[in-house]
Motif scaffolding. Sequence first.
Motif, PDB file in Angstrom:
ATOM      1  N   ILE A 187      -7.178   2.400  -9.707  1.00 19.97           N
ATOM      2  CA  ILE A 187      -6.189   2.580  -8.643  1.00 19.97           C
ATOM      3  C   ILE A 187      -4.794   2.210  -9.139  1.00 19.97           C
ATOM      4  O   ILE A 187      -4.623   1.224  -9.858  1.00 19.97           O
ATOM      5  CB  ILE A 187      -6.572   1.721  -7.425  1.00 19.97           C
ATOM      6  CG1 ILE A 187      -7.943   2.125  -6.899  1.00 19.97           C
ATOM      7  CG2 ILE A 187      -5.523   1.831  -6.327  1.00 19.97           C
ATOM      8  CD1 ILE A 187      -8.049   3.549  -6.402  1.00 19.97           C
ATOM      9  N   ALA A 188      -3.794   2.959  -8.733  1.00 17.67           N
ATOM     10  CA  ALA A 188      -2.410   2.677  -9.104  1.00 17.67           C
ATOM     11  C   ALA A 188      -1.812   1.611  -8.191  1.00 17.67           C
ATOM     12  O   ALA A 188      -2.189   1.499  -7.017  1.00 17.67           O
ATOM     13  CB  ALA A 188      -1.569   3.950  -9.026  1.00 17.67           C
ATOM     14  N   GLU A 189      -0.874   0.847  -8.722  1.00 17.82           N
ATOM     15  CA  GLU A 189      -0.218  -0.210  -7.937  1.00 17.82           C
ATOM     16  C   GLU A 189       0.486   0.368  -6.725  1.00 17.82           C
ATOM     17  O   GLU A 189       0.635  -0.300  -5.693  1.00 17.82           O
ATOM     18  CB  GLU A 189       0.773  -0.972  -8.825  1.00 17.82           C
ATOM     19  CG  GLU A 189       1.289  -2.280  -8.236  1.00 17.82           C
ATOM     20  CD  GLU A 189       2.594  -2.119  -7.461  1.00 17.82           C
ATOM     21  OE1 GLU A 189       2.901  -2.975  -6.622  1.00 17.82           O
ATOM     22  OE2 GLU A 189       3.299  -1.108  -7.714  1.00 17.82           O
ATOM     23  N   GLU A 190       0.876   1.626  -6.796  1.00 21.84           N
ATOM     24  CA  GLU A 190       1.578   2.274  -5.684  1.00 21.84           C
ATOM     25  C   GLU A 190       0.716   2.400  -4.422  1.00 21.84           C
ATOM     26  O   GLU A 190       1.245   2.653  -3.349  1.00 21.84           O
ATOM     27  CB  GLU A 190       2.061   3.662  -6.105  1.00 21.84           C
ATOM     28  CG  GLU A 190       3.278   3.652  -7.013  1.00 21.84           C
ATOM     29  CD  GLU A 190       2.920   3.442  -8.476  1.00 21.84           C
ATOM     30  OE1 GLU A 190       3.839   3.417  -9.319  1.00 21.84           O
ATOM     31  OE2 GLU A 190       1.718   3.308  -8.783  1.00 21.84           O
ATOM     32  N   MET A 191      -0.584   2.197  -4.527  1.00 18.41           N
ATOM     33  CA  MET A 191      -1.402   2.254  -3.313  1.00 18.41           C
ATOM     34  C   MET A 191      -1.025   1.126  -2.358  1.00 18.41           C
ATOM     35  O   MET A 191      -1.335   1.184  -1.164  1.00 18.41           O
ATOM     36  CB  MET A 191      -2.890   2.199  -3.630  1.00 18.41           C
ATOM     37  CG  MET A 191      -3.754   2.443  -2.393  1.00 18.41           C
ATOM     38  SD  MET A 191      -5.475   2.811  -2.753  1.00 18.41           S
ATOM     39  CE  MET A 191      -6.137   2.934  -1.080  1.00 18.41           C
ATOM     40  N   GLY A 192      -0.328   0.137  -2.874  1.00 12.71           N
ATOM     41  CA  GLY A 192       0.189  -0.927  -2.012  1.00 12.71           C
ATOM     42  C   GLY A 192       1.141  -0.401  -0.937  1.00 12.71           C
ATOM     43  O   GLY A 192       1.387  -1.084   0.054  1.00 12.71           O
ATOM     44  N   PHE A 193       1.671   0.808  -1.128  1.00  6.70           N
ATOM     45  CA  PHE A 193       2.491   1.427  -0.080  1.00  6.70           C
ATOM     46  C   PHE A 193       1.721   1.529   1.238  1.00  6.70           C
ATOM     47  O   PHE A 193       2.289   1.403   2.317  1.00  6.70           O
ATOM     48  CB  PHE A 193       2.917   2.845  -0.491  1.00  6.70           C
ATOM     49  CG  PHE A 193       3.887   2.909  -1.639  1.00  6.70           C
ATOM     50  CD1 PHE A 193       4.805   1.897  -1.866  1.00  6.70           C
ATOM     51  CD2 PHE A 193       3.886   4.000  -2.494  1.00  6.70           C
ATOM     52  CE1 PHE A 193       5.702   1.968  -2.926  1.00  6.70           C
ATOM     53  CE2 PHE A 193       4.785   4.084  -3.547  1.00  6.70           C
ATOM     54  CZ  PHE A 193       5.691   3.065  -3.770  1.00  6.70           C
ATOM     55  N   VAL A 194       0.415   1.795   1.143  1.00  5.66           N
ATOM     56  CA  VAL A 194      -0.392   2.002   2.358  1.00  5.66           C
ATOM     57  C   VAL A 194      -1.488   0.961   2.532  1.00  5.66           C
ATOM     58  O   VAL A 194      -2.134   0.918   3.582  1.00  5.66           O
ATOM     59  CB  VAL A 194      -1.022   3.415   2.359  1.00  5.66           C
ATOM     60  CG1 VAL A 194       0.057   4.474   2.492  1.00  5.66           C
ATOM     61  CG2 VAL A 194      -1.871   3.660   1.121  1.00  5.66           C
ATOM     62  N   ASP A 195      -1.725   0.128   1.541  1.00  5.11           N
ATOM     63  CA  ASP A 195      -2.700  -0.958   1.665  1.00  5.11           C
ATOM     64  C   ASP A 195      -1.955  -2.282   1.568  1.00  5.11           C
ATOM     65  O   ASP A 195      -1.597  -2.733   0.491  1.00  5.11           O
ATOM     66  CB  ASP A 195      -3.766  -0.872   0.569  1.00  5.11           C
ATOM     67  CG  ASP A 195      -4.897  -1.881   0.777  1.00  5.11           C
ATOM     68  OD1 ASP A 195      -4.678  -2.903   1.463  1.00  5.11           O
ATOM     69  OD2 ASP A 195      -5.994  -1.654   0.247  1.00  5.11           O
ATOM     70  N   GLN A 196      -1.734  -2.901   2.729  1.00  8.66           N
ATOM     71  CA  GLN A 196      -0.965  -4.139   2.791  1.00  8.66           C
ATOM     72  C   GLN A 196      -1.856  -5.378   2.692  1.00  8.66           C
ATOM     73  O   GLN A 196      -1.360  -6.504   2.753  1.00  8.66           O
ATOM     74  CB  GLN A 196      -0.201  -4.201   4.117  1.00  8.66           C
ATOM     75  CG  GLN A 196       0.774  -3.066   4.328  1.00  8.66           C
ATOM     76  CD  GLN A 196       1.978  -3.188   3.423  1.00  8.66           C
ATOM     77  OE1 GLN A 196       2.728  -4.142   3.506  1.00  8.66           O
ATOM     78  NE2 GLN A 196       2.145  -2.228   2.534  1.00  8.66           N
ATOM     79  N   SER A 197      -3.154  -5.198   2.513  1.00 12.70           N
ATOM     80  CA  SER A 197      -4.089  -6.304   2.664  1.00 12.70           C
ATOM     81  C   SER A 197      -4.053  -7.276   1.491  1.00 12.70           C
ATOM     82  O   SER A 197      -3.624  -6.948   0.380  1.00 12.70           O
ATOM     83  CB  SER A 197      -5.521  -5.778   2.836  1.00 12.70           C
ATOM     84  OG  SER A 197      -6.062  -5.389   1.592  1.00 12.70           O
ATOM     85  N   VAL A 198      -4.569  -8.471   1.752  1.00 13.84           N
ATOM     86  CA  VAL A 198      -4.685  -9.501   0.714  1.00 13.84           C
ATOM     87  C   VAL A 198      -5.678  -9.072  -0.356  1.00 13.84           C
ATOM     88  O   VAL A 198      -5.638  -9.573  -1.490  1.00 13.84           O
ATOM     89  CB  VAL A 198      -5.127 -10.852   1.322  1.00 13.84           C
ATOM     90  CG1 VAL A 198      -4.119 -11.344   2.332  1.00 13.84           C
ATOM     91  CG2 VAL A 198      -6.515 -10.740   1.976  1.00 13.84           C
ATOM     92  N   PHE A 199      -6.565  -8.140  -0.031  1.00 17.00           N
ATOM     93  CA  PHE A 199      -7.599  -7.717  -0.972  1.00 17.00           C
ATOM     94  C   PHE A 199      -7.044  -6.830  -2.078  1.00 17.00           C
ATOM     95  O   PHE A 199      -7.750  -6.521  -3.040  1.00 17.00           O
ATOM     96  CB  PHE A 199      -8.724  -6.989  -0.228  1.00 17.00           C
ATOM     97  CG  PHE A 199      -9.307  -7.798   0.899  1.00 17.00           C
ATOM     98  CD1 PHE A 199      -9.738  -9.101   0.699  1.00 17.00           C
ATOM     99  CD2 PHE A 199      -9.406  -7.264   2.178  1.00 17.00           C
ATOM    100  CE1 PHE A 199     -10.264  -9.853   1.729  1.00 17.00           C
ATOM    101  CE2 PHE A 199      -9.934  -8.011   3.220  1.00 17.00           C
ATOM    102  CZ  PHE A 199     -10.372  -9.308   2.994  1.00 17.00           C
ATOM    103  N   PHE A 200      -5.791  -6.417  -1.935  1.00 18.47           N
ATOM    104  CA  PHE A 200      -5.146  -5.615  -2.976  1.00 18.47           C
ATOM    105  C   PHE A 200      -4.388  -6.502  -3.966  1.00 18.47           C
ATOM    106  O   PHE A 200      -3.956  -6.036  -5.005  1.00 18.47           O
ATOM    107  CB  PHE A 200      -4.189  -4.607  -2.321  1.00 18.47           C
ATOM    108  CG  PHE A 200      -3.770  -3.493  -3.232  1.00 18.47           C
ATOM    109  CD1 PHE A 200      -4.625  -2.442  -3.515  1.00 18.47           C
ATOM    110  CD2 PHE A 200      -2.519  -3.481  -3.819  1.00 18.47           C
ATOM    111  CE1 PHE A 200      -4.243  -1.409  -4.362  1.00 18.47           C
ATOM    112  CE2 PHE A 200      -2.119  -2.464  -4.662  1.00 18.47           C
ATOM    113  CZ  PHE A 200      -2.991  -1.420  -4.937  1.00 18.47           C
TER     114      PHE A 200
END
Length: 513
Positions: free
Chosen positions: A82-95
């Motif tokens: 997974i790319a770090e950019e998925m943090g755009f839509v996944d705000q969770s602590v699990f990321f």
Amino acid sequence: MIFLKHNGKKPVAVLKDGQPLELEFKNQAVSAACFLLAETFPDEILLWFHEEIESSLNLEFIENFSRESEMWSYAANQPLVIAEEMGFVDQSVFFRIQPGVKYPTWLMSSTVGLISCKKLVHFKEYIPVHSNFDLFLCILAKTGMSKGLRVYSEPRLIWSSSKSILSFSKNTKATYTAIATLMGKKWLILFALQLLLYRKKLNLFQLAKSFLIKSIPQRDIPHFEVSPSDLKNVKPVIQFDLIIPTLGRKEVLKQTLIDLAEQLLLPKSLILIEQNPDTASVSELDYLQSQSWPFQIRHTFTHQTGACNARNLALDQVEADWVFLADDDLRIPSDFLQKADAFIQTEDPQAFTVSCLQEGETEVEKTVFQWPAFGSGCSFVKASALENIRFDLALEHGFGEDADFGMQLRKTGVDILYNPFLKLIHLKAPSGGFRKPVEKPWDNENPGPKPVPTVLASILKHATPAQVQGYKTLLFLKFYRLQQIKNPFSYIRLMQKRWKVSLFWAKKLLNSK
């Protein structure tokens, strides 16, 4: 235990209890082989590993795996799919994966990992088989988390884990597929827009291709069954210290103490931090001495207000095995601590939050699962996990201190579960009569900060760069319909100014230590 060795694309060898198995995979993908093995050996544990790291496997640690409800993996210097950019839509602590500790995350790796075959079979009808084994594992883990599967990055699966570096993929192809499969089309659009806005990149072909992917029917997947009746007949062995900060709620607090006095398993002590900003005041809790209580009460009276400071004062006094952090306006069933004791002995957690709803509300969760939050008024934490953990005073009198405390725990390797079977009633009592708003240094800013600087400070402290940017985007979108400026360009200009004010004060808070 079943050992599945692969080369990243296909299975290479399969062993059971050290002996080779003659199974026909017919050039199947590794993910398909996993399902086949799980169905063939439902009572076994399945270990997968890449052939390149076979000599690095920590077999002694692996063979002691006994957590049927858990799934472990570790990337071992290989980039995550997974790319770090998925943090755009996944705000969770699990990321926000941490490399050196057992950390709760759905970011799985094909390098090495294991899962109970029985748990894997549970998802066979719902999880698509992917040729990309890393992607398959991530989708399995993220889907499983909400159903009661507990998933972790576990560095002890290999030797010399201290030298390992976890990194995200530089390619967003698998990320598009993950978002389409797990989150749906509106999140795909939001991801693509932010990729263009913040990274100046756009892959229209991949976006269009991802639109054809069917999302996993999350609602159709059954939860893992955890029956509260399984927790009853366990002999109590754990001692609890209870922490309650209070301010101006004399009568409400008394009812909470009465509930504690009626517990079938009494706490070892109640650590009570009473606050009153009036420097001429004294304690109003006369019933602490005038009435007899069946547990020790360690009462501290202070003129310094603030829940962070109060809870830190209490944490310094903890002596028991476990701590229950509670609000002062709870109704507590008589078997509450007894059931908490049984749950701890059965599940061996290090921290968990319990159901704490208002009268008339209904608990919707159906199983114990990994919790992305932390409730400082309704949570248990093992005392040994709190040795170097305290509430951040920079976040005092604001919001975000609960989330920050939870992230501090996770960064030391402590997962936080949610137990919906342990229930409290939160009275939501009115504030005490001598409470007054605390002046903030940003109160006179014009325009005022958005979000509250303490919230942004907590996010900056723990989130990935893409998560911070994604939080900003989602904040702007959600707040638009709640305010009066409807011209989108005027609104964005104003929100940019408010964000900069919040960012200034958030950084100032973080640098004030």
